[in-house]
Design a protein around this motif. Structure first.
Motif, PDB file in Angstrom:
ATOM      1  N   GLY A 125      42.824  42.230   8.557  1.00 46.72           N
ATOM      2  CA  GLY A 125      43.537  42.929   9.615  1.00 46.72           C
ATOM      3  C   GLY A 125      42.600  43.861  10.353  1.00 46.72           C
ATOM      4  O   GLY A 125      41.425  44.008   9.994  1.00 46.72           O
ATOM      5  N   SER A 127      44.634  49.190   9.282  1.00 51.00           N
ATOM      6  CA  SER A 127      45.858  48.493   8.869  1.00 51.00           C
ATOM      7  C   SER A 127      46.159  48.689   7.385  1.00 51.00           C
ATOM      8  O   SER A 127      47.249  48.343   6.934  1.00 51.00           O
ATOM      9  CB  SER A 127      45.768  46.997   9.197  1.00 51.00           C
ATOM     10  OG  SER A 127      44.691  46.389   8.525  1.00 51.00           O
ATOM     11  N   LYS A 161      43.775  47.794   4.770  1.00 50.00           N
ATOM     12  CA  LYS A 161      43.109  46.771   3.956  1.00 50.00           C
ATOM     13  C   LYS A 161      42.549  47.330   2.651  1.00 50.00           C
ATOM     14  O   LYS A 161      42.748  46.735   1.593  1.00 50.00           O
ATOM     15  CB  LYS A 161      41.974  46.114   4.750  1.00 50.00           C
ATOM     16  CG  LYS A 161      42.415  45.354   5.970  1.00 50.00           C
ATOM     17  CD  LYS A 161      41.251  44.685   6.681  1.00 50.00           C
ATOM     18  CE  LYS A 161      40.183  45.640   7.172  1.00 50.00           C
ATOM     19  NZ  LYS A 161      40.574  46.492   8.292  1.00 50.00           N
ATOM     20  N   SER A 199      38.039  42.367   7.737  1.00 49.68           N
ATOM     21  CA  SER A 199      38.841  42.246   8.951  1.00 49.68           C
ATOM     22  C   SER A 199      39.160  40.789   9.265  1.00 49.68           C
ATOM     23  O   SER A 199      40.288  40.480   9.623  1.00 49.68           O
ATOM     24  CB  SER A 199      38.145  42.921  10.132  1.00 49.68           C
ATOM     25  OG  SER A 199      36.832  42.421  10.291  1.00 49.68           O
ATOM     26  N   HIS A 233      47.234  38.856   5.770  1.00 47.95           N
ATOM     27  CA  HIS A 233      47.030  39.555   7.039  1.00 47.95           C
ATOM     28  C   HIS A 233      47.987  40.736   7.115  1.00 47.95           C
ATOM     29  O   HIS A 233      49.197  40.562   7.203  1.00 47.95           O
ATOM     30  CB  HIS A 233      47.265  38.592   8.211  1.00 47.95           C
ATOM     31  CG  HIS A 233      47.196  39.249   9.546  1.00 47.95           C
ATOM     32  ND1 HIS A 233      47.621  38.628  10.684  1.00 47.95           N
ATOM     33  CD2 HIS A 233      46.757  40.472   9.945  1.00 47.95           C
ATOM     34  CE1 HIS A 233      47.456  39.439  11.718  1.00 47.95           C
ATOM     35  NE2 HIS A 233      46.944  40.562  11.276  1.00 47.95           N
ATOM     36  N   ASP A 286      49.708  43.337   9.122  1.00 50.36           N
ATOM     37  CA  ASP A 286      50.042  43.342  10.541  1.00 50.36           C
ATOM     38  C   ASP A 286      50.963  44.502  10.886  1.00 50.36           C
ATOM     39  O   ASP A 286      51.897  44.799  10.144  1.00 50.36           O
ATOM     40  CB  ASP A 286      50.727  42.016  10.892  1.00 50.36           C
ATOM     41  CG  ASP A 286      50.979  41.863  12.369  1.00 50.36           C
ATOM     42  OD1 ASP A 286      50.072  42.162  13.166  1.00 50.36           O
ATOM     43  OD2 ASP A 286      52.097  41.435  12.729  1.00 50.36           O
ATOM     44  N   LEU A 332      41.654  39.739  17.642  1.00 50.91           N
ATOM     45  CA  LEU A 332      42.463  39.187  16.560  1.00 50.91           C
ATOM     46  C   LEU A 332      43.049  37.821  16.910  1.00 50.91           C
ATOM     47  O   LEU A 332      43.717  37.657  17.928  1.00 50.91           O
ATOM     48  CB  LEU A 332      43.602  40.152  16.205  1.00 50.91           C
ATOM     49  CG  LEU A 332      44.567  39.687  15.132  1.00 50.91           C
ATOM     50  CD1 LEU A 332      43.858  39.513  13.794  1.00 50.91           C
ATOM     51  CD2 LEU A 332      45.709  40.686  14.995  1.00 50.91           C
ATOM     52  N   VAL A 335      51.366  36.641   6.379  1.00 54.84           N
ATOM     53  CA  VAL A 335      51.362  37.879   7.154  1.00 54.84           C
ATOM     54  C   VAL A 335      52.288  38.859   6.452  1.00 54.84           C
ATOM     55  O   VAL A 335      53.414  38.507   6.075  1.00 54.84           O
ATOM     56  CB  VAL A 335      51.839  37.636   8.604  1.00 54.84           C
ATOM     57  CG1 VAL A 335      51.901  38.940   9.379  1.00 54.84           C
ATOM     58  CG2 VAL A 335      50.934  36.634   9.297  1.00 54.84           C
TER      59      VAL A 335
END
Length: 170
Positions: free
Chosen positions: A15, A19, A21, A86, A107, A109, A139, A150
């Motif tokens: 991501g 976000s 991660k 990422s 992912h 999101d 992205l 996701v």
């Protein structure tokens, strides 16, 4: 599942910057009982200097970084592991998948406004908030033929990590 289970996946938590991660990746690795790797630790000093100066990386900058992450992933194949990366573009994910075709992507999101507010509150990180828009522009969401899911970043880190865990092919 335990770390001795040969069916543990290698997971890339992907991501845009901010976000979650790193936080979610670490929680997910703890839940799986596998090692966690922070993709930022694989960056050469030149990449960090470039981003710190407010300049986005290009594909030439990313190549050695992605290869180093890919080597870590390959070494973990069959034993499980979680790495944050990422992995914004399909070609980056394909590069990571080259030696680990069963790699699973999570992912993280969320909306630009939420992530922007998280970045603004984050201290001591080389990624300036001004580069966030370039990450959203770059992205390329997971495609139907990619092994992954996701996960919304709404809620707290534990809830997000739990949703990610539930989506894994275990």
């Amino acid at each position: 599942m335990t770390a001795a289970d040969p069916q543990l996946p290698v997971v890339v938590v992907m991501g845009v910057s901010g976000s979650g991660k790193s936080t979610v990746g670490l929680l997910l690795a703890q839940r799986l009982g596998v090692p966690y790797a922070e993709a930022d630790d694989f960056h050469p000093a030149e990449n960090i200097a470039k981003m710190s100066a407010g300049h986005p990386l290009d594909d030439a900058d990313r190549a050695p970084w992605l290869d180093a992450i890919g080597a870590w992933i390959k070494a973990r194949d069959g034993r499980g592991g979680v790495v944050s990366c990422s992995a914004l573009r399909r070609r980056y994910r394909d590069r990571l998948r080259a030696d680990a075709p069963d790699l699973f992507f999570v992912h993280l999101d969320g909306p630009l406004e939420l992530i922007s507010s998280r970045l603004a509150a984050r201290m001591e990180h080389f990624m300036p908030p001004g580069l966030l828009r370039s990450q959203f522009d770059a992205l390329e969401p997971l495609e139907a033929d990619e092994n992954g899911t996701v996960v919304s970043i709404e809620g707290g880190p534990q809830a997000i990590a739990e949703r990610a865990y539930e989506a894994l092919p275990l």
